[in-house]
Enzyme design. Structure first.
Site, short mmCIF file in Angstrom:
data_model
loop_
_atom_site.label_atom_id
_atom_site.label_comp_id
_atom_site.label_asym_id
_atom_site.label_seq_id
_atom_site.Cartn_x
_atom_site.Cartn_y
_atom_site.Cartn_z
NE ARG A 51 25.51 -34.48 -39.32
CZ ARG A 51 26.69 -34.16 -39.78
NH1 ARG A 51 27.40 -35.03 -40.47
NH2 ARG A 51 27.19 -32.96 -39.56
CG LEU A 76 12.11 -29.48 -10.64
CD1 LEU A 76 11.00 -28.71 -9.95
CD2 LEU A 76 11.51 -30.52 -11.58
CD GLU A 97 13.81 -44.54 -29.05
OE1 GLU A 97 13.67 -45.36 -30.00
OE2 GLU A 97 13.03 -44.48 -28.09
CE LYS A 122 13.24 -55.43 -35.44
NZ LYS A 122 12.42 -55.10 -36.60
CG ASP A 123 8.81 -57.75 -28.25
OD1 ASP A 123 8.56 -56.88 -29.11
OD2 ASP A 123 8.20 -58.85 -28.20
CG LEU A 144 7.66 -31.17 -11.57
CD1 LEU A 144 6.83 -31.77 -12.71
CD2 LEU A 144 7.67 -29.65 -11.66
#
Length: 150
Positions: A51, A76, A97, A122-123, A144
């Site tokens: 959340r 696929l 993420e 952070k980088d 693909l």
């Protein structure tokens, strides 16, 4: 000046520590839960994390993209291995993420001032997201190509 303790001495010292004090229980009750009770509470924490991640724009975009890409992986992929690789790279982006957001949140919690180590952390989190995106894009491009060119 602090004295360095050999590893074997530090391990035996930590093994003979007394049980946690009442203040330890107040800080993190999850450490003392066992069995299904622990699993139940851990699941609740995980849902709370999802959340919280939903409030991050990048995670929300990736989650919405996964709604399209994961079913597409079943179309696929020509085998279960291909399907798992395609869907797995999409899920991997969301995992990375969330970890990146966790790093950024912890750094922001420390303080708003600029610091070189904060920037590096952070980088590096951002670089991890980029690498997961490149892995996903490359995997999907090859699948693909194989599906449409063969």
């Amino acid at each position: 000046m602090s004295e360095q303790v050999p590893l074997s001495a530090s391990v035996s010292a930590s093994a003979s520590r007394p049980s946690p004090s009442p203040t330890d229980e107040q800080v993190n009750p999850q450490k003392h839960r066992r069995g299904l009770n622990r699993v139940w509470h851990a699941t609740g924490y995980s849902i709370a994390g999802l959340r919280a991640g939903w409030h991050e724009t990048a995670f929300r975009q990736e989650a919405i993209a996964s709604i399209v890409l994961i079913p597409a992986a079943f179309w696929l992929g020509r085998s279960w291995v291909e399907t798992v690789l395609l869907a797995g790279t999409v899920i991997l982006i969301m995992i990375v993420e969330l970890l990146n957001t966790g790093i950024e949140t912890a750094i922001d919690r420390i303080g708003p001032e600029w610091h070189d180590l904060s920037k590096r952390a952070k980088d590096m989190g951002s670089a991890a997201v980029l690498l997961s995106l490149l892995l996903c894009a490359g995997t999907w491009a090859m699948a693909l190509f194989q599906r449409l060119a063969a």
